[in-house]
Scaffold this active site. Structure first.
Site, PDB file in Angstrom:
ATOM      1  N   SER A  12       0.821  -1.218   0.000  1.00 58.43           N
ATOM      2  CA  SER A  12       0.000   0.000   0.000  1.00 58.43           C
ATOM      3  C   SER A  12       0.854   1.266   0.000  1.00 58.43           C
ATOM      4  O   SER A  12       1.830   1.384   0.728  1.00 58.43           O
ATOM      5  CB  SER A  12      -0.914   0.018   1.217  1.00 58.43           C
ATOM      6  OG  SER A  12      -1.519   1.297   1.300  1.00 58.43           O
ATOM      7  N   LYS A  13       0.419   2.217  -0.826  1.00 55.85           N
ATOM      8  CA  LYS A  13       1.128   3.505  -0.918  1.00 55.85           C
ATOM      9  C   LYS A  13       0.575   4.515   0.090  1.00 55.85           C
ATOM     10  O   LYS A  13       1.106   5.614   0.216  1.00 55.85           O
ATOM     11  CB  LYS A  13       0.946   4.102  -2.320  1.00 55.85           C
ATOM     12  CG  LYS A  13       1.444   3.238  -3.439  1.00 55.85           C
ATOM     13  CD  LYS A  13       2.792   3.728  -3.905  1.00 55.85           C
ATOM     14  CE  LYS A  13       3.282   2.993  -5.123  1.00 55.85           C
ATOM     15  NZ  LYS A  13       4.496   2.252  -4.898  1.00 55.85           N
ATOM     16  N   SER A  14      -0.513   4.166   0.766  1.00 53.25           N
ATOM     17  CA  SER A  14      -1.166   5.152   1.635  1.00 53.25           C
ATOM     18  C   SER A  14      -0.246   5.714   2.729  1.00 53.25           C
ATOM     19  O   SER A  14      -0.238   6.932   2.949  1.00 53.25           O
ATOM     20  CB  SER A  14      -2.431   4.558   2.256  1.00 53.25           C
ATOM     21  OG  SER A  14      -3.363   4.317   1.236  1.00 53.25           O
ATOM     22  N   LYS A  61     -13.105  -4.253   2.826  1.00 55.30           N
ATOM     23  CA  LYS A  61     -14.027  -3.115   2.653  1.00 55.30           C
ATOM     24  C   LYS A  61     -15.485  -3.467   2.994  1.00 55.30           C
ATOM     25  O   LYS A  61     -16.223  -2.628   3.492  1.00 55.30           O
ATOM     26  CB  LYS A  61     -13.956  -2.595   1.207  1.00 55.30           C
ATOM     27  CG  LYS A  61     -12.612  -1.928   0.885  1.00 55.30           C
ATOM     28  CD  LYS A  61     -12.612  -1.322  -0.508  1.00 55.30           C
ATOM     29  CE  LYS A  61     -11.208  -0.894  -0.884  1.00 55.30           C
ATOM     30  NZ  LYS A  61     -11.149  -0.194  -2.166  1.00 55.30           N
ATOM     31  N   ASN A  82     -14.086   2.414   2.538  1.00 51.96           N
ATOM     32  CA  ASN A  82     -12.619   2.455   2.443  1.00 51.96           C
ATOM     33  C   ASN A  82     -11.995   3.459   3.408  1.00 51.96           C
ATOM     34  O   ASN A  82     -10.779   3.579   3.484  1.00 51.96           O
ATOM     35  CB  ASN A  82     -12.154   2.741   1.005  1.00 51.96           C
ATOM     36  CG  ASN A  82     -12.247   4.224   0.673  1.00 51.96           C
ATOM     37  OD1 ASN A  82     -13.139   4.923   1.165  1.00 51.96           O
ATOM     38  ND2 ASN A  82     -11.347   4.709  -0.153  1.00 51.96           N
ATOM     39  N   ASP A  97     -13.546   6.057  -2.844  1.00 48.76           N
ATOM     40  CA  ASP A  97     -13.027   5.525  -4.113  1.00 48.76           C
ATOM     41  C   ASP A  97     -13.783   6.087  -5.327  1.00 48.76           C
ATOM     42  O   ASP A  97     -13.176   6.529  -6.302  1.00 48.76           O
ATOM     43  CB  ASP A  97     -13.156   3.989  -4.155  1.00 48.76           C
ATOM     44  CG  ASP A  97     -12.080   3.297  -3.329  1.00 48.76           C
ATOM     45  OD1 ASP A  97     -10.978   3.867  -3.185  1.00 48.76           O
ATOM     46  OD2 ASP A  97     -12.336   2.184  -2.831  1.00 48.76           O
ATOM     47  N   ALA A 118     -16.906  -5.904 -13.888  1.00 48.96           N
ATOM     48  CA  ALA A 118     -18.147  -5.806 -13.122  1.00 48.96           C
ATOM     49  C   ALA A 118     -17.925  -6.142 -11.649  1.00 48.96           C
ATOM     50  O   ALA A 118     -18.832  -6.590 -10.954  1.00 48.96           O
ATOM     51  CB  ALA A 118     -19.190  -6.728 -13.737  1.00 48.96           C
ATOM     52  N   GLY A 119     -16.697  -5.922 -11.172  1.00 49.09           N
ATOM     53  CA  GLY A 119     -16.372  -6.196  -9.766  1.00 49.09           C
ATOM     54  C   GLY A 119     -16.684  -5.011  -8.862  1.00 49.09           C
ATOM     55  O   GLY A 119     -17.475  -4.126  -9.228  1.00 49.09           O
ATOM     56  N   GLY A 120     -16.078  -4.991  -7.691  1.00 50.94           N
ATOM     57  CA  GLY A 120     -16.345  -3.964  -6.685  1.00 50.94           C
ATOM     58  C   GLY A 120     -16.044  -2.555  -7.178  1.00 50.94           C
ATOM     59  O   GLY A 120     -16.826  -1.617  -6.943  1.00 50.94           O
TER      60      GLY A 120
END
Ligand code: NDP
Length: 252
Positions: A12-14, A61, A82, A97, A118-120
């Site tokens: 993760s870049k967060s 999530k 998120n 997001d 067609a995912g999250g």
């Protein structure tokens, strides 16, 4: 103190982004990673760590959505959270997001958009953007209400000016998110191509560039979802242009 909860969370870049932001603005805070194996413990951990806020990444999530003391805004429709923020003794859930994606493409001048996947992520973006959806298989398309949905085989319109890849094709492989011939037909008429994957030039974006489309990676979405989360953490609006420059400075 703030953290990102995920599994895995190492990539993760967060932490890099938000710690740099705190430093630049002289805010005496820090942001860490928390490898959470069991999503059911997310709110319990949040409270135990005594943090002010957190981001949530894959695969937690939905747990954050289910377990937050209260969920606000678009997260209620998306069904995924998120961003978590402490408010008194409650933990409030948000989703940045989808709106982060919208901020990332705000300068685009387009009329018709097509989402591949067609995912999250597709679900979240489709709630804030008028777009048709095309997916490899039929099953996940069922959850898109009030949208024109297609499989690769049934897609019969190719007049979109914005094409968005929300699949994970190209994330760790060299796959295109749809057959080459189908993308060729789409790219011939399109102006813009956006991938939500960041950190690498995906085959999808490489191909879009060959068709001279204006392209964007998922880095812009990452930055803007981060800015919107930071606004929630600090409880105030930020100058988004200035904040984006800071985040891009450390990520590029
Ligand atoms: P999901 O697992 O929910 O959905 C995956 C989708 O991709 C499905 O529609 C699936 O189709 C499709 N797919 C997977 N592999 C292929 C393939 N080889 N060819 C064609 N279609 C494929 O994923 P998410 O929505 O959670 O995440 C998708 C991507 O978004 C990830 O790469 C993630 O890193 C990125 N992301 C980026 C963010 C940012 O800030 N930039 C934020 C959030 C996510 P099927 O239904 O047929 O299986």
């Amino acid at each position: 103190m703030f953290v990102i909860f995920g599994n895995p969370v190492n990539h993760s870049k967060s932490p890099l982004m938000h710690n740099y932001f705190f430093k630049k603005y002289g805010i005496n805070e820090c942001y860490g990673r928390y490898l959470l194996e069991n999503g059911e413990e997310i709110i319990e951990k949040f409270k135990e760590l005594n943090i002010k806020g957190a981001n949530v990444t894959v695969p937690h999530k939905e747990w954050a959505f289910k377990l937050a003391d209260e969920v606000r805004g678009i997260a209620k429709e998306i069904g995924a959270v998120n961003t978590l923020v402490k408010e008194g003794d409650k933990v409030i859930g948000y989703n940045t997001d989808a709106l982060g994606f919208l901020e990332a493409i705000q300068e685009f001048d387009y009329e018709k958009a097509l989402i591949i996947g067609a995912g999250g992520t597709a679900k979240a973006i489709s709630l804030v953007l008028k777009a048709d959806i095309v997916n490899r298989s039929e099953n996940r398309l069922k959850s898109f209400k009030n949208k024109n949905t297609f499989t690769w085989e049934s897609l019969d319109k190719f007049d979109f000016d914005l094409i968005i890849n929300t699949t994970s094709a190209g994330l760790k492989d060299d796959l295109l998110p749809a057959p080459k011939e189908l993308l060729e037909k789409l790219f011939k008429n399109a102006k813009y191509a956006v991938d939500v994957i960041y950190g690498r030039d995906t085959p999808f974006l490489k191909m879009a560039k060959e068709f001279n489309l204006y392209t964007k990676t998922g880095l812009d979405m990452l930055v803007y979802q981060g800015i919107l989360a930071m606004e929630l953490f600090l409880g105030k609006k930020l100058n988004k242009k200035e904040a984006a420059e800071i985040y891009f400075e450390i990520l590029r």
